[in-house]
Scaffold this active site. Sequence first.
Site, mmCIF file in Angstrom:
data_model
loop_
_atom_site.group_PDB
_atom_site.id
_atom_site.type_symbol
_atom_site.label_atom_id
_atom_site.label_comp_id
_atom_site.label_asym_id
_atom_site.label_seq_id
_atom_site.Cartn_x
_atom_site.Cartn_y
_atom_site.Cartn_z
ATOM 1 N N ASP A 16 0.954 -1.164 0.003
ATOM 2 C CA ASP A 16 -0.003 -0.054 -0.136
ATOM 3 C C ASP A 16 1.083 1.403 -0.122
ATOM 4 O OD1 ASP A 16 -2.250 -1.639 0.133
ATOM 5 O OD2 ASP A 16 -1.739 -1.635 2.497
ATOM 6 N N LYS A 19 2.176 2.231 -5.094
ATOM 7 C CA LYS A 19 2.691 1.648 -6.566
ATOM 8 C C LYS A 19 1.961 2.389 -7.644
ATOM 9 C CE LYS A 19 3.022 -2.472 -4.820
ATOM 10 N NZ LYS A 19 3.392 -2.217 -3.339
ATOM 11 N N GLY A 43 -4.225 -4.712 -4.573
ATOM 12 C CA GLY A 43 -5.072 -3.919 -5.425
ATOM 13 C C GLY A 43 -4.400 -2.642 -5.643
ATOM 14 N N HIS A 44 -3.930 -2.181 -6.826
ATOM 15 C CA HIS A 44 -3.342 -1.174 -7.463
ATOM 16 C C HIS A 44 -4.183 -0.314 -8.047
ATOM 17 C CE1 HIS A 44 0.785 -3.652 -7.709
ATOM 18 N NE2 HIS A 44 0.239 -3.527 -6.486
ATOM 19 N N GLN A 224 2.328 -6.118 -2.912
ATOM 20 C CA GLN A 224 2.620 -6.390 -1.211
ATOM 21 C C GLN A 224 3.803 -5.629 -1.040
ATOM 22 O OE1 GLN A 224 1.786 -9.821 -2.960
ATOM 23 N NE2 GLN A 224 -0.298 -8.739 -2.686
HETATM 24 P P1 IMP Z 1 -2.640 -12.681 2.248
HETATM 25 O O1 IMP Z 1 -1.641 -12.288 1.184
HETATM 26 O O2 IMP Z 1 -4.044 -12.465 1.787
HETATM 27 O O3 IMP Z 1 -2.264 -14.155 2.737
HETATM 28 O O4 IMP Z 1 -2.365 -11.995 3.639
HETATM 29 C C1 IMP Z 1 -1.404 -12.101 4.467
HETATM 30 C C2 IMP Z 1 -0.977 -10.571 5.073
HETATM 31 O O5 IMP Z 1 -0.474 -9.635 3.838
HETATM 32 C C3 IMP Z 1 -2.217 -9.764 5.691
HETATM 33 O O6 IMP Z 1 -1.608 -9.127 6.691
HETATM 34 C C4 IMP Z 1 -2.621 -8.874 4.508
HETATM 35 O O7 IMP Z 1 -3.420 -7.877 5.238
HETATM 36 C C5 IMP Z 1 -1.432 -8.560 3.927
HETATM 37 N N1 IMP Z 1 -1.610 -8.060 2.360
HETATM 38 C C6 IMP Z 1 -1.769 -8.924 1.388
HETATM 39 N N2 IMP Z 1 -1.804 -8.316 0.327
HETATM 40 C C7 IMP Z 1 -1.455 -7.122 0.836
HETATM 41 C C8 IMP Z 1 -1.146 -5.734 -0.162
HETATM 42 O O8 IMP Z 1 -1.421 -5.719 -1.356
HETATM 43 N N3 IMP Z 1 -1.197 -4.729 0.645
HETATM 44 C C9 IMP Z 1 -1.019 -4.628 1.879
HETATM 45 N N4 IMP Z 1 -1.113 -5.560 2.799
HETATM 46 C C10 IMP Z 1 -1.392 -7.111 2.318
#
Ligand code: IMP
Length: 421
Positions: A16, A19, A43-44, A224
């Site tokens: 977040d 990007k 989610g970009h 991420q």
């Molecule tokens: P997962 O990727 O859905 O397994 O989530 C694992 C952890 O990564 C959780 O704390 C999510 O909130 C965090 N997370 C996953 N994708 C994103 C992202 O695109 N932005 C911020 N946090 C993320």
Amino acid sequence: MTKGKVDALLGIVFGDEGKGKVVDYFTPRYDVVARFAGGPNAGHTIIFEGKKFVLRSIPSGIFDEGKINIIGNGCVIAPDLFMAEARELENAGYQLTERLHISRRAHLILPTHRVLDRAYEAAKGKNKVGTTGKGIGPTYSDKAARVGLRVGDIMENFEAKYQALKARHAQLLSDMGFEYDITEEEKLWLEGVDYMRKFHLTDTEIEINRYLAEGKSVLAEGAQGSLLDIDHGTYPFVSSSSTTSGGVCTGLGIAPNTIGRIFGIFKAYSTRVGSGPFPVELFDETGDTIRHIGNEYGAVTGRNRRCGWVDLVALKYAIMINGVTDLVMMKGDVLDGFSTIKVCTAYTKDGVTTTEMPYDTEGWEAVYEEIPGWNTPLTEMRTYDELPQAFKDYVAYLERELSTPISIVSVGPDRDATIIR
Ligand code: IMP
């Protein structure tokens, strides 16, 4: 941009970092844009020609007619969500099938992976990771366990392979006593599988290496952030893929010596979604103010993001792990109203103080240094010279502490509020 090289654009904290906004600046400079890790957990948010799009699996080069977009082997893809995302773009007039190539080695997220994600989270109770619920962890687990389904499987004997993996998941869920119903979801998912067949499902690692040999430039678009990396993040509160520059190599099938510049994106403050250690977290009014002004609510889940001051311990670690050559600082304007800004320079616990990322980040408290804020709105400023001295001092302070240049600063949501130094 480096000809014949792969430059990486990586979120280097907890994701977040914004990007989506800077790809606007980056993508026109590259011939190819590739995603190398993650899936619809990302989610970009991109505002293009006045319309807002949230890209989850599709690379951001999709808005630029001349660009090739690649979903690499390190990614995981949910056919139903992919179909919804792609159709939205098609309905807005973008032609996708010729310009979007998907690795046959990328893994498929099944509906039952999403159920397993929920079941594992429920079983963890208060220790839950706070995942996005998109089935990311279970899909990468199956990949590592060598039982996953890959995009290439769509082309041959798919139904039998799908039923076998679904049955395996059903057994696991039944052992856990977890009830679920995927009837509707599965219909859409199978429709999505069918929809994917019209795309180039190909050996993208060969394709990318060919482009590099031809002298084309490739942008690896991260998802991420580095502290959510499966190896180097705050395990177990991480995602399940390799989100760092090492992941660019394995997730695209390119060699380390093809990497050019590595752009590390961070915000002028810190945020985190989901559970896990976050020593700089602010539970007070300041945290609420940052959340409100920075609009820090998740693009995928809508959850409140946890907010805090910038964290040099985390940034130094991420710069080291990734080999960041250039920093990009986003959302400087969110701190406009503060007369004093804090910077976390170390962590402390039980009388021990460290400036290095600890193995177990749980229970550490942030040690802060205070520096003067600029107390001036930055959003309308378009050149570095115009920016207030206190802001420039903040940038210079971070550059000195991090031993890395901050080449780009963003001071507002508009695309032209991006100042290149
Ligand atoms: P997962 O990727 O859905 O397994 O989530 C694992 C952890 O990564 C959780 O704390 C999510 O909130 C965090 N997370 C996953 N994708 C994103 C992202 O695109 N932005 C911020 N946090 C993320």
